[in-house]
Design a protein around this motif. Structure first.
Motif, short mmCIF file in Angstrom:
data_model
loop_
_atom_site.label_atom_id
_atom_site.label_comp_id
_atom_site.label_asym_id
_atom_site.label_seq_id
_atom_site.Cartn_x
_atom_site.Cartn_y
_atom_site.Cartn_z
N ASP A 177 0.81 -1.21 0.00
CA ASP A 177 0.00 0.00 0.00
C ASP A 177 0.85 1.27 0.00
OD1 ASP A 177 0.85 -0.72 2.58
OD2 ASP A 177 -0.75 0.44 3.53
N HIS A 183 -0.86 1.08 -7.29
CA HIS A 183 -1.01 -0.28 -7.78
C HIS A 183 -0.29 -0.51 -9.11
CE1 HIS A 183 -4.22 1.54 -10.28
NE2 HIS A 183 -3.98 0.54 -11.10
N HIS A 205 2.89 -2.35 -8.34
CA HIS A 205 2.87 -3.63 -7.66
C HIS A 205 3.52 -4.74 -8.47
CE1 HIS A 205 -0.64 -2.42 -4.76
NE2 HIS A 205 0.44 -1.67 -4.63
N ILE A 258 1.90 -7.79 -0.94
CA ILE A 258 0.65 -7.70 -0.21
C ILE A 258 0.69 -6.51 0.74
CG2 ILE A 258 0.45 -10.22 -0.24
CD1 ILE A 258 0.98 -10.11 2.82
N ARG A 278 -4.49 -2.13 4.66
CA ARG A 278 -4.27 -1.01 3.75
C ARG A 278 -4.38 0.30 4.54
NH1 ARG A 278 -5.88 -0.86 -2.43
NH2 ARG A 278 -4.71 1.02 -2.96
N GLU A 307 -5.16 5.88 -3.21
CA GLU A 307 -4.38 6.25 -4.38
C GLU A 307 -4.91 7.54 -5.00
OE1 GLU A 307 -4.39 2.92 -7.02
OE2 GLU A 307 -2.93 1.79 -5.82
N HIS A 319 -7.36 -4.69 2.82
CA HIS A 319 -6.04 -5.26 2.59
C HIS A 319 -5.76 -5.28 1.11
CE1 HIS A 319 -7.76 -8.96 0.92
NE2 HIS A 319 -8.69 -8.86 1.86
N ILE A 320 -4.56 -5.73 0.75
CA ILE A 320 -4.19 -5.95 -0.64
C ILE A 320 -3.65 -7.37 -0.77
CG2 ILE A 320 -2.66 -5.26 -2.54
CD1 ILE A 320 -2.60 -2.45 -1.37
N ARG A 321 -4.39 -8.21 -1.48
CA ARG A 321 -4.01 -9.59 -1.81
C ARG A 321 -3.83 -10.52 -0.62
NH1 ARG A 321 -0.57 -6.50 -4.74
NH2 ARG A 321 -1.40 -5.94 -6.79
#
Length: 479
Positions: A344, A348, A351, A381, A385, A389, A464-466
């Motif tokens: 985060d 993105h 990433h 990940i 988060r 963005e 969250h991210i992934r």
């Protein structure tokens, strides 16, 4: 085929079907004694966020609205999840409720980092699938999460080294690291062949420990022995009162001979019991890695991370090492995830580059460790988060940034850490060469963000991210 053969085959098939049906009908009666258990080890290197990862993972498995890439959650196969008493009464319980309250408060704060081993059991009621699903009840799958400091994992590499070998490597690594030169100067002032004087031994251990703490704070990964950083109730004991010295003829009763003896005692009485009693029972493992922090610290820190990852893979692959096979009793982890945290902190669009760099570090680590065995993967990940963005106008055109609440001041700020290269070798090549910095064309920064206030809707865990993709890799096949 004759009539007898056909009749025999039909009876055999009917017997198999009858046995399957009978097994399905009786399984709910025997399930309390045969519930499958997944032991998931969670560790990390240099403030990678183990406590937040576990807290968010458990919260998102209990409320699965943000877990679409975990197939058992998306399909509804996981009917419910709940906490239970852990199976090992001798281990501290992971304080999930306190950590979740800290992260979801109106003024959220980061929980304290991992300082000892702890455990938590999450039980999931899962609906079976397949042809016999209608004849089976819900199955209980226990997820036993074991949290332990990454510094302890790196200690496994000490078991295959003599004191002289470890000292040579430690003294070489100290060069150019924070407080490393100060320790090297301290070493030049002592005579290892002289008679042992306990104040000298304590001073050397204190100087070396100060160097390790400073190096870890600056983003270095390979900082062993790990208990020097997290001594607990061993603080001040002789087993932690040693330090690296130059090789030489160290007679009986000398400082050098006693340092070597204490090094061997550390391996026998601290390192081996941990791996024998806890590590050998883990069957899935996630290693959290602060790749962005290492990049910010410079090429040498990235190469140090590459070496540390190779040491970790060696730990999970006993191979032909007889002493390691005996220690782990033939047990092997069958899945390992290397997760680059703090995704985060990047827009993105970057990433994929972060993931590619992590994969490249892992690939080189596999080559160095001559690794084969468990299935490994790398991904980027964010267990929690903390940013949103944005695209802002810049003198060179639109710039993709992330905005969050700064940890030190509490104010909101937009942040662009620098552009990661599409080709990981643009970072790994100067890292292998030992360059002092990335050069004038590359500038990587790291911002420390505080957790963002959140309002969770019913059925949803923390953003969250992934994390769902990580869970699918680690435990999806067992659900």
């Amino acid at each position: 085929m004759g009539l007898l053969d056909k009749t025999t085959g039909l009876l055999r098939d009917m017997g198999q079907i009858t046995g399957n049906v009978a097994g399905a009908m009786t399984r709910p009666l025997t399930a309390p004694f045969t519930d499958p258990v997944i032991r998931l080890g969670v560790t990390g290197l240099s403030r990678a966020g183990k406590t937040v990862f576990i807290t968010s993972l458990v919260a998102n498995l209990m409320d699965r609205g943000r877990m679409p890439q975990l197939r058992a959650a998306a399909s509804g196969a996981i009917r419910t999840a709940y906490l239970q008493p852990q199976p090992d009464d001798t281990l501290p319980r992971f304080d999930y409720e306190t950590y979740l309250a800290q992260l979801t408060a109106s003024d959220p704060v980061w929980p304290d980092g991992t300082r000892q081993i702890s455990e938590l059991r999450l039980s999931l009621k899962v609906a079976p699938s397949g042809m016999m699903a209608g004849l089976q009840g819900l199955q209980t799958v226990h997820l036993d999460i074991v949290d332990y400091p990454g510094e302890w994992l790196l200690d496994l590499g000490l078991l295959g080294q003599t004191y002289a070998q470890w000292s040579a490597g430690a003294l070489k690594r100290a060069q150019g690291r924070p407080l490393g030169d100060a320790y090297l100067s301290q070493v030049t002032a002592v005579y290892p062949a002289a008679a042992l004087e306990e104040p000298t031994a304590r001073a050397l251990a204190a100087g070396y420990t100060a160097h390790l703490n400073a190096a870890r704070a600056a983003g270095w990964s390979d900082c062993t022995p790990g208990r020097f950083l997290l001594p607990g109730d061993l603080a001040g004991s002789p087993v932690l009162t040693f330090a690296p010295l130059p090789d030489g003829d160290h007679p009986r009763g000398s400082l050098g001979r006693e340092m070597a003896r204490r090094f061997e005692s550390y391996k026998k009485n601290v390192v081996q019991p941990f791996f024998r009693d806890h590590f050998a029972r883990i069957d899935r493992q996630v290693v959290l890695v602060d790749v962005l922090g290492a990049i910010h610290a410079g090429p040498r820190a990235v190469d140090d991370l590459r070496t540390a990852m190779a040491e970790i893979l060696t730990a999970f692959n006993p191979g032909g090492n007889g002493w390691l096979n005996r220690l782990l009793q033939g047990q092997r982890v069958d899945k390992i995830l290397f997760a680059a945290t703090k995704a985060d902190h990047l827009h993105h669009t970057q990433h994929p580059q972060l993931t590619a760099i992590t994969q490249a570090l892992l690939r080189e680590a596999r080559d160095r460790a001559d690794y084969a065995g468990a299935k490994t993967a790398a991904m980027s990940i964010a267990a929690l988060r903390t940013t949103v963005e944005e695209t802002v106008e810049h003198r060179d055109g639109p710039l993709n940034v992330v905005r969050g609440r700064l940890l030190d001041t509490g104010r909101q700020a937009a942040f662009h850490p620098g552009v990661l290269p599409d080709d990981p070798q643009q970072l790994l090549a100067p890292a292998r060469a030992g360059d002092a910095d990335w050069g004038p064309d590359r500038d990587y920064q790291v911002m420390r963000f505080a957790p963002a206030p959140m309002t969770l809707r019913p059925g949803e865990g923390p953003p969250h991210i992934r994390l769902d993709k990580a869970a699918e890799f680690l435990i999806g096949d067992r659900l």
